[in-house]
Motif scaffolding. Sequence first.
Motif, PDB file in Angstrom:
ATOM      1  N   LEU A  91      -3.156   1.739   2.350  1.00  0.00           N
ATOM      2  CA  LEU A  91      -4.405   1.888   1.597  1.00  0.00           C
ATOM      3  C   LEU A  91      -4.140   2.365   0.178  1.00  0.00           C
ATOM      4  CD1 LEU A  91      -7.492   1.796   1.648  1.00  0.00           C
ATOM      5  CD2 LEU A  91      -7.478   4.159   2.444  1.00  0.00           C
ATOM      6  N   VAL A  92      -3.246   3.349   0.026  1.00  0.00           N
ATOM      7  CA  VAL A  92      -2.891   3.826  -1.315  1.00  0.00           C
ATOM      8  C   VAL A  92      -2.287   2.690  -2.132  1.00  0.00           C
ATOM      9  CG1 VAL A  92      -1.368   5.364  -2.615  1.00  0.00           C
ATOM     10  CG2 VAL A  92      -2.584   6.220  -0.611  1.00  0.00           C
ATOM     11  N   GLY A  93      -1.369   1.930  -1.517  1.00  0.00           N
ATOM     12  CA  GLY A  93      -0.718   0.838  -2.227  1.00  0.00           C
ATOM     13  C   GLY A  93      -1.690  -0.232  -2.668  1.00  0.00           C
ATOM     14  N   ILE A  94      -2.585  -0.639  -1.755  1.00  0.00           N
ATOM     15  CA  ILE A  94      -3.576  -1.666  -2.109  1.00  0.00           C
ATOM     16  C   ILE A  94      -4.492  -1.149  -3.212  1.00  0.00           C
ATOM     17  CG2 ILE A  94      -5.598  -2.900  -1.258  1.00  0.00           C
ATOM     18  CD1 ILE A  94      -4.145  -3.218   1.404  1.00  0.00           C
ATOM     19  N   GLY A  95      -4.889   0.114  -3.094  1.00  0.00           N
ATOM     20  CA  GLY A  95      -5.743   0.678  -4.142  1.00  0.00           C
ATOM     21  C   GLY A  95      -5.078   0.660  -5.496  1.00  0.00           C
ATOM     22  N   GLU A  96      -3.807   1.073  -5.549  1.00  0.00           N
ATOM     23  CA  GLU A  96      -3.116   1.060  -6.833  1.00  0.00           C
ATOM     24  C   GLU A  96      -2.911  -0.364  -7.335  1.00  0.00           C
ATOM     25  OE1 GLU A  96       0.811   2.785  -9.135  1.00  0.00           O
ATOM     26  OE2 GLU A  96       0.766   2.826  -6.939  1.00  0.00           O
ATOM     27  N   ALA A  97      -2.589  -1.294  -6.418  1.00  0.00           N
ATOM     28  CA  ALA A  97      -2.398  -2.686  -6.833  1.00  0.00           C
ATOM     29  C   ALA A  97      -3.675  -3.262  -7.433  1.00  0.00           C
ATOM     30  CB  ALA A  97      -1.933  -3.529  -5.651  1.00  0.00           C
ATOM     31  N   LEU A 113       5.778  -2.183   0.370  1.00  0.00           N
ATOM     32  CA  LEU A 113       6.516  -1.010  -0.096  1.00  0.00           C
ATOM     33  C   LEU A 113       5.826   0.291   0.285  1.00  0.00           C
ATOM     34  CD1 LEU A 113       8.948   0.040  -1.648  1.00  0.00           C
ATOM     35  CD2 LEU A 113       7.637  -0.205  -3.764  1.00  0.00           C
ATOM     36  N   TYR A 114       4.523   0.342   0.095  1.00  0.00           N
ATOM     37  CA  TYR A 114       3.808   1.581   0.394  1.00  0.00           C
ATOM     38  C   TYR A 114       3.687   1.810   1.895  1.00  0.00           C
ATOM     39  CZ  TYR A 114       2.580   2.481  -4.450  1.00  0.00           C
ATOM     40  OH  TYR A 114       2.651   2.782  -5.785  1.00  0.00           O
ATOM     41  N   ALA A 115       3.677   0.726   2.660  1.00  0.00           N
ATOM     42  CA  ALA A 115       3.688   0.890   4.115  1.00  0.00           C
ATOM     43  C   ALA A 115       4.985   1.550   4.562  1.00  0.00           C
ATOM     44  CB  ALA A 115       3.512  -0.467   4.783  1.00  0.00           C
ATOM     45  N   ALA A 163       6.070  -4.348 -10.822  1.00  0.00           N
ATOM     46  CA  ALA A 163       6.837  -3.312 -11.514  1.00  0.00           C
ATOM     47  C   ALA A 163       5.946  -2.220 -12.080  1.00  0.00           C
ATOM     48  CB  ALA A 163       7.670  -3.938 -12.626  1.00  0.00           C
ATOM     49  N   GLN A 164       4.626  -2.429 -12.066  1.00  0.00           N
ATOM     50  CA  GLN A 164       3.708  -1.394 -12.525  1.00  0.00           C
ATOM     51  C   GLN A 164       3.283  -0.454 -11.403  1.00  0.00           C
ATOM     52  OE1 GLN A 164       0.656  -2.579 -15.351  1.00  0.00           O
ATOM     53  NE2 GLN A 164       1.590  -4.586 -15.535  1.00  0.00           N
ATOM     54  N   LEU A 165       3.780  -0.702 -10.191  1.00  0.00           N
ATOM     55  CA  LEU A 165       3.442   0.163  -9.067  1.00  0.00           C
ATOM     56  C   LEU A 165       4.300   1.422  -9.072  1.00  0.00           C
ATOM     57  CD1 LEU A 165       3.274  -2.626  -6.352  1.00  0.00           C
ATOM     58  CD2 LEU A 165       1.317  -1.384  -7.312  1.00  0.00           C
TER      59      LEU A 165
END
Length: 678
Positions: A18-24, A45-47, A318-320
């Motif tokens: 959820l954090v990864g999708i939100g940031e993406a 990656l966040y998973a 690369a912006q993650l």
Amino acid sequence: MLRRVWLGISGGLLGGTLVGIGEALVVLSGASTGEYQALVYATVLYALIGVAMGIGVGIGLAVLGMVFKKLSDPRAWSLGFLGVLVPLGLVIARYVVNKVVYAEQGVPMTGNLAILGAFAAIALLTLWLVPIVLTKTPLRMLAEPRGTAAAYSGILTLAAIFSFAPSGEDPAGVLAPENPATDAPGGAPDAVLVVIDTLRSDVLGAYGDEGGLSPNIDKVAAEGVLFEEYITQASWTRASFASLYSSMLPSGHKCILKAENLPDDVVTLAEVMDAHGYATGGLPNNINVTRSFNFQQGFDYFSYQAPSYIAGAAESSAQLSMYNVLRKVRDKVTAGSYTVTDYYQPSEVVLENARGFIEANREKNNRYFLVVHLMEPHDPYFAHPYDGNAVGRAWNPNPDPSEAPRLKELYRNEVKWVDQELGKFFDWMREEGAWDNTLVVLTADHGEEFQEHGGWWHGITLYDEQIHVPLIIKPPGRELAGARVPWQVREIDVAPTIGTFAQAELPPTWQGKDIFDSDAKSTIEQMLNPPPPPVLPEDEDGVADADNDGEAQAEAGPVVTPETLARVAVAEQNFEGNDIQAIRKGGCKYIEANEGNPRGLPTTALFELDGDPTEQKNLAGGDAGRCDPSALQSEMKDTIATSADNEITNDEGEMSCSDCERLMALGYMSDCTGPCGG
């Protein structure tokens, strides 16, 4: 016990996802990179990060379950979820608030308490709501291994479909549009703007250096016009480029702070050239002036000359934040052996891409405007030929003052290197017949300090070693070749000059003016070809009458001199807590800095540049000589206020971890804890 560990992993997996999708989604909703890989990259990656953190949380839950026998599975899953979501979110939120709200001055206690309160509310809501969801809805399957795997697989599939759906477009744009030159004015030249990042004027032979570092740039100066007193409007890349492109002071374009983008409301040079039939290309080589900060405005083709990516990342990925975990691992493994492409693309790569743009547009008979951004001699200063040795602000922010000669020699070698590569490029243009009738402008965005005022690098002062940089203009047809202009001109004058050569209509918002206006051009022509001395009228006795000649000149109108042609230069800076303004006029320079600034600059400084060109004798508070500090201060304040009085609003964006890390690698950031989630 294993059940508790699994629940921690399950909650952490979906919390991290959820954090990864939100940031993406934040990354993809910001300045466009033209591709969408970030969504699937973040989902994977966040998973993995969530699983790693979830194992730790799960072990803690197992221990907690032995103490509190009534810890339910839904509650344990909620704690695993929050154990990933809250720590990363809390750090990132504090970073963003400090950046956007408090301009890097530090979040006060009330702000910290507000952030903590917000996350406490999120945690309490999750602890109340999730157990209900996991017991009374079909989502109770998430508490089981198969349910978690199914949910994650579905999310990953959707992310992959969205990320890899073909768009049919090159993210960089169109290399050579179809015949934009049909609308270009007849006789308007092609134009190439070369910006050499961090280049001081005093290291070039054309500006008096005797080290032989710049024979190719010196050759361009001999074929064009050199401006001896050229002043930028800021001493760091983003604010300076914004002034270069918009012909506005920083207070006008409002792209001053690190969190600010170039507003859509400004009218850029590329937009003007594009509107007048030019194919427009940009090859930015510094993260500060890319799509991440909205600098693509007006370019048909805009290709960030990005540092090398790792682990299969694209620009959006690369912006993650967690992308930089991989980068940091690599940096630790390779510490002490530096690679230039980890920081920027070297000149030979950028100039090869410039050749491709020119060739493609010449083949289509397009009129073109190209911006070429070269990073040498910006730090890290690399030895040449490359041997892995380098010195950079990111890992050595405050070298011992005794290191100044060594660092300056590394810097000078970088200048020599970029000159060699430019020489090859300019020779290619000559061979291709793309030189004589092309407007070539060569300049820098700012300079560099080597202890002249007790510091290093750039961005936190407005002394001349940082804002007095080269400007060389080669008009088409070698018009005015060999001229040296002694009067002061400004960065905001470059866009109107290029626009005038293109026969474009200049926007009313632009605050600069054409460097070669009629008075300036006629004066330069007279400097190159001085007219014969005037024949004075004679009186009745046959004696030359100087008084009558003076009366004739007075009747002819005001006399144009280098002094009357000089333009007042105002510079502004708000960087890392150093809020500075400066004015340079009539051989005098006045600077104001905020009280208690981190650099330790005096709140007021006054210099008489004719007798003190290196600004070592601060006359503020003493005998000011011919300089009037009150008048200079008043004009500076009025100019800034007039510039700021427009409809443009500042555009603050959330900085990604990758952008922050790249800025830090180039010395523009000291800490990326917030956006990088650590």
